[in-house]
Design a protein around this motif. Structure first.
Motif, PDB file in Angstrom:
ATOM      1  N   ARG A  73       0.851  -1.188   0.000  1.00  0.00           N
ATOM      2  CA  ARG A  73       0.000   0.000   0.000  1.00  0.00           C
ATOM      3  C   ARG A  73       0.889   1.242   0.000  1.00  0.00           C
ATOM      4  O   ARG A  73       1.739   1.415   0.874  1.00  0.00           O
ATOM      5  N   TRP A  74       0.688   2.088  -0.994  1.00  0.00           N
ATOM      6  CA  TRP A  74       1.466   3.315  -1.160  1.00  0.00           C
ATOM      7  C   TRP A  74       0.558   4.501  -0.904  1.00  0.00           C
ATOM      8  O   TRP A  74      -0.491   4.638  -1.549  1.00  0.00           O
ATOM      9  N   THR A  75       0.944   5.356   0.038  1.00  0.00           N
ATOM     10  CA  THR A  75       0.201   6.585   0.306  1.00  0.00           C
ATOM     11  C   THR A  75       1.060   7.764  -0.131  1.00  0.00           C
ATOM     12  O   THR A  75       2.214   7.900   0.269  1.00  0.00           O
ATOM     13  N   PHE A  76       0.476   8.600  -0.969  1.00  0.00           N
ATOM     14  CA  PHE A  76       1.094   9.805  -1.502  1.00  0.00           C
ATOM     15  C   PHE A  76       0.364  10.962  -0.828  1.00  0.00           C
ATOM     16  O   PHE A  76      -0.803  11.216  -1.124  1.00  0.00           O
ATOM     17  N   ALA A  77       1.003  11.612   0.141  1.00  0.00           N
ATOM     18  CA  ALA A  77       0.382  12.670   0.933  1.00  0.00           C
ATOM     19  C   ALA A  77       1.036  14.001   0.596  1.00  0.00           C
ATOM     20  O   ALA A  77       2.258  14.147   0.753  1.00  0.00           O
ATOM     21  N   ALA A  78       0.243  14.969   0.127  1.00  0.00           N
ATOM     22  CA  ALA A  78       0.824  16.208  -0.379  1.00  0.00           C
ATOM     23  C   ALA A  78       0.008  17.426   0.004  1.00  0.00           C
ATOM     24  O   ALA A  78      -1.163  17.341   0.360  1.00  0.00           O
ATOM     25  N   ASP A  79       0.662  18.575  -0.130  1.00  0.00           N
ATOM     26  CA  ASP A  79      -0.003  19.859   0.060  1.00  0.00           C
ATOM     27  C   ASP A  79       0.558  20.854  -0.945  1.00  0.00           C
ATOM     28  O   ASP A  79       1.716  20.765  -1.356  1.00  0.00           O
ATOM     29  N   GLY A  80      -0.285  21.796  -1.296  1.00  0.00           N
ATOM     30  CA  GLY A  80       0.064  22.884  -2.203  1.00  0.00           C
ATOM     31  C   GLY A  80      -1.138  23.805  -2.294  1.00  0.00           C
ATOM     32  O   GLY A  80      -2.175  23.548  -1.665  1.00  0.00           O
ATOM     33  N   PRO A  81      -1.057  24.843  -3.092  1.00  0.00           N
ATOM     34  CA  PRO A  81      -2.218  25.722  -3.251  1.00  0.00           C
ATOM     35  C   PRO A  81      -3.381  24.965  -3.898  1.00  0.00           C
ATOM     36  O   PRO A  81      -3.193  23.912  -4.510  1.00  0.00           O
ATOM     37  N   ALA A  82      -4.588  25.508  -3.786  1.00  0.00           N
ATOM     38  CA  ALA A  82      -5.796  24.830  -4.273  1.00  0.00           C
ATOM     39  C   ALA A  82      -5.676  24.332  -5.717  1.00  0.00           C
ATOM     40  O   ALA A  82      -6.033  23.176  -5.986  1.00  0.00           O
ATOM     41  N   PRO A  83      -5.167  25.126  -6.664  1.00  0.00           N
ATOM     42  CA  PRO A  83      -5.064  24.597  -8.034  1.00  0.00           C
ATOM     43  C   PRO A  83      -4.128  23.379  -8.124  1.00  0.00           C
ATOM     44  O   PRO A  83      -4.403  22.430  -8.863  1.00  0.00           O
ATOM     45  N   PHE A  84      -3.053  23.387  -7.357  1.00  0.00           N
ATOM     46  CA  PHE A  84      -2.126  22.264  -7.351  1.00  0.00           C
ATOM     47  C   PHE A  84      -2.795  21.020  -6.772  1.00  0.00           C
ATOM     48  O   PHE A  84      -2.660  19.922  -7.296  1.00  0.00           O
TER      49      PHE A  84
END
Length: 158
Positions: free
Chosen positions: A118-129
């Motif tokens: 199981r791979w979890t890709f957890a990210a943050d950026g501005p709303a469009p990103f």
């Protein structure tokens, strides 16, 4: 030029604004999969098609230098290497515009004689990103499935 990202810890995997989770069962046992993920860093280029270069770095903590197709570059710090259940890392710097924070976690659970990866890709950026990342989910899922399938074939060959 690489720019620094926000330094997140393991809890980010659970509370990131964007969490993409993918899973697949393969025949290889968890310890073999863990070894490929954590110990054979340069081997990622043999099974994960998106990765064109991977090399370990040692500093204050273990890390990696990663290059992806299309010119994306990451410097990463390993956050967890819990053999054979979990391998996780944080992207510390990248040339990816819009990305503010990224943590990836690989969970390995026994599944018969094989492994549920199981791979979890957890990210943050501005709303469009964030919207772009959500739209990229099918492509990231396909990349994950192809990579884990190729890894399973590679491990079966020994």
């Amino acid at each position: 030029m690489l720019r620094q990202l926000r330094h997140e810890e393991l809890d980010f995997v659970q509370n990131a604004p964007v969490r993409l989770v993918f899973a697949r069962e393969i025949a290889a046992p968890p310890d073999a999969v863990f070894t490929a993920l954590a110990d054979d860093v340069t081997g990622w280029t043999d099974w994960f098609a998106a990765v064109t270069r991977a090399e370990p770095v040692e500093g204050g903590s273990p890390g990696r230098l990663i290059r992806l197709r299309g010119g994306v570059r990451f410097t990463e710090s390993v956050l967890a290497a819990d053999r054979p259940e979990r391998y996780a890392y944080r992207v510390d710097a990248t040339n990816t515009p819009g990305l503010r924070a990224l943590v990836e976690e690989w969970r390995l659970d026994p599944a018969g004689t094989g492994t549920r990866v199981r791979w979890t890709f957890a990210a943050d950026g501005p709303a469009p990103f964030r919207g772009l990342l959500r739209a990229a989910r099918p492509g990231l899922g396909r990349s994950f499935r192809d990579a884990v399938t190729a890894l399973d074939r590679r491990l079966a060959k020994g």
